[in-house]
Design a protein around this motif. Structure first.
Motif, PDB file in Angstrom:
ATOM      1  N   SER A  41      57.139  77.861  72.793  1.00  0.00           N
ATOM      2  CA  SER A  41      56.713  79.163  73.327  1.00  0.00           C
ATOM      3  C   SER A  41      56.033  80.014  72.255  1.00  0.00           C
ATOM      4  O   SER A  41      55.403  81.023  72.565  1.00  0.00           O
ATOM      5  N   GLN A  43      53.712  78.527  70.520  1.00  0.00           N
ATOM      6  CA  GLN A  43      52.359  77.954  70.590  1.00  0.00           C
ATOM      7  C   GLN A  43      51.631  78.330  71.870  1.00  0.00           C
ATOM      8  O   GLN A  43      50.410  78.463  71.892  1.00  0.00           O
ATOM      9  N   ALA A  44      52.379  78.433  72.951  1.00  0.00           N
ATOM     10  CA  ALA A  44      51.809  78.803  74.261  1.00  0.00           C
ATOM     11  C   ALA A  44      52.849  79.699  74.915  1.00  0.00           C
ATOM     12  O   ALA A  44      53.955  79.257  75.172  1.00  0.00           O
ATOM     13  N   PRO A  45      52.509  80.954  75.150  1.00  0.00           N
ATOM     14  CA  PRO A  45      53.544  81.890  75.607  1.00  0.00           C
ATOM     15  C   PRO A  45      53.982  81.643  77.050  1.00  0.00           C
ATOM     16  O   PRO A  45      53.204  81.141  77.868  1.00  0.00           O
ATOM     17  N   ARG A  47      54.446  82.891  80.680  1.00  0.00           N
ATOM     18  CA  ARG A  47      53.692  83.864  81.469  1.00  0.00           C
ATOM     19  C   ARG A  47      54.100  83.741  82.933  1.00  0.00           C
ATOM     20  O   ARG A  47      54.543  82.685  83.383  1.00  0.00           O
ATOM     21  N   SER A  81      44.113  72.105  79.377  1.00  0.00           N
ATOM     22  CA  SER A  81      44.220  73.195  78.400  1.00  0.00           C
ATOM     23  C   SER A  81      44.826  74.429  79.057  1.00  0.00           C
ATOM     24  O   SER A  81      44.814  74.587  80.274  1.00  0.00           O
ATOM     25  N   ASP A  82      45.365  75.269  78.213  1.00  0.00           N
ATOM     26  CA  ASP A  82      46.026  76.494  78.661  1.00  0.00           C
ATOM     27  C   ASP A  82      44.954  77.530  79.013  1.00  0.00           C
ATOM     28  O   ASP A  82      44.188  77.928  78.132  1.00  0.00           O
ATOM     29  N   LEU A  84      45.104  80.548  79.293  1.00  0.00           N
ATOM     30  CA  LEU A  84      45.246  81.793  78.523  1.00  0.00           C
ATOM     31  C   LEU A  84      44.545  81.722  77.175  1.00  0.00           C
ATOM     32  O   LEU A  84      44.042  82.722  76.674  1.00  0.00           O
ATOM     33  N   THR A  85      44.598  80.532  76.559  1.00  0.00           N
ATOM     34  CA  THR A  85      44.105  80.411  75.179  1.00  0.00           C
ATOM     35  C   THR A  85      42.911  79.465  75.068  1.00  0.00           C
ATOM     36  O   THR A  85      42.227  79.459  74.041  1.00  0.00           O
ATOM     37  N   GLY A  86      42.695  78.643  76.083  1.00  0.00           N
ATOM     38  CA  GLY A  86      41.648  77.622  76.013  1.00  0.00           C
ATOM     39  C   GLY A  86      42.027  76.419  75.156  1.00  0.00           C
ATOM     40  O   GLY A  86      41.270  75.453  75.060  1.00  0.00           O
ATOM     41  N   LYS A  87      43.213  76.477  74.558  1.00  0.00           N
ATOM     42  CA  LYS A  87      43.648  75.354  73.708  1.00  0.00           C
ATOM     43  C   LYS A  87      44.434  74.335  74.533  1.00  0.00           C
ATOM     44  O   LYS A  87      44.998  74.675  75.578  1.00  0.00           O
ATOM     45  N   TRP A  89      47.484  72.176  75.776  1.00  0.00           N
ATOM     46  CA  TRP A  89      48.917  72.495  75.841  1.00  0.00           C
ATOM     47  C   TRP A  89      49.616  71.875  74.630  1.00  0.00           C
ATOM     48  O   TRP A  89      49.183  70.828  74.149  1.00  0.00           O
TER      49      TRP A  89
END
Ligand code: SIN
Ligand code: FE2
Length: 213
Positions: A41, A43-45, A47, A81-82, A84-87, A89
């Motif tokens: 979390s 790295q990727a929150p 939501r 990809s996420d 929210l971030t474009g990165k 997962w």
């Protein structure tokens, strides 16, 4: 704590063909799983996604692994990809894959290699209404669902939405597996009650492993 007294004593509860609640199956590794959730979390929150109809989901979510489940006004789908971030997962911690494969194996599903893991965070008041896991291409491989922290009431219905669901308590370290003929069963989680669990504080986490492709 009351629910701790019962935990160690529970074993397999058959829910249907290819489906069971494996009491305490993840218990020994639960602390490690939770610490991975905290790392992930960062790295990727977590939501609160929106449903297709524009409602904010009460359960907070994030994903790890090659594919992640997302929901927004354009619907439900898996993405690499996420949004929210474009990165990409965050990667699967090896323990996640190992645990998912062992739980599937326990139910007779050999060589289960999930490509997605949805991590749900329930705060008191959060719920997940009755649904089928429909967005995966594979409708036979099992879903492996790991409960951590506060206990919850898992709703286990039938193949049609109007079948009244059975209610099963799921505790810290319990694993529910459903695959084969039970893969498309309607299921959900009733409103989470207030509480405190030493491993997670005031929340319940749930990991669901899926084979999407
Ligand atoms: C799910 O159906 O995706 C989650 C079930 C749970 O939280 O136990
Ligand atoms: Fe589900």
């Amino acid at each position: 704590m009351l629910f701790d007294l019962f935990e160690g004593e529970r074993s397999r509860l058959t829910l249907g063909v290819g489906a069971a609640l494996l009491g305490g199956f993840a218990r020994e590794r639960a602390d490690e799983l939770i610490s991975h959730i905290h790392d992930l979390s960062a790295q990727a929150p977590f939501r609160h996604m929106e449903t297709r109809g524009g409602k904010r989901m009460s359960v907070a979510m994030l994903n790890c692994g090659p594919l992640g489940w997302v929901s927004d006004r354009s619907g439900y789908r898996y993405t690499a990809s996420d949004p929210l971030t474009g990165k990409a997962w965050p990667a699967f911690p090896p323990l996640f894959l190992d645990l998912a494969a062992r739980a599937a194996q326990e139910m007779g599903f050999q060589d289960f290699v999930p490509d997605a893991c949805l991590i749900n965070r329930y705060q008191p008041g959060a719920r997940l209404s009755l649904h089928q896991d429909m967005d995966e291409q594979d409708h036979v491989a099992p879903i492996v669902s790991v409960s951590l922290g506060l206990p919850a009431t898992f709703l286990w219905g039938g193949l049609h939405r109007n079948m009244r669901p059975a209610r099963h308590q799921v505790f810290h370290g319990d694993v529910v597996v459903w695959g084969g003929p039970s893969r498309m069963i309607f299921h959900g989680v009733d409103v989470l009650k207030d509480g405190f669990h030493p491993a997670t504080g005031t929340v319940r986490f749930n990991l669901t492993f899926r084979k999407v492709r």
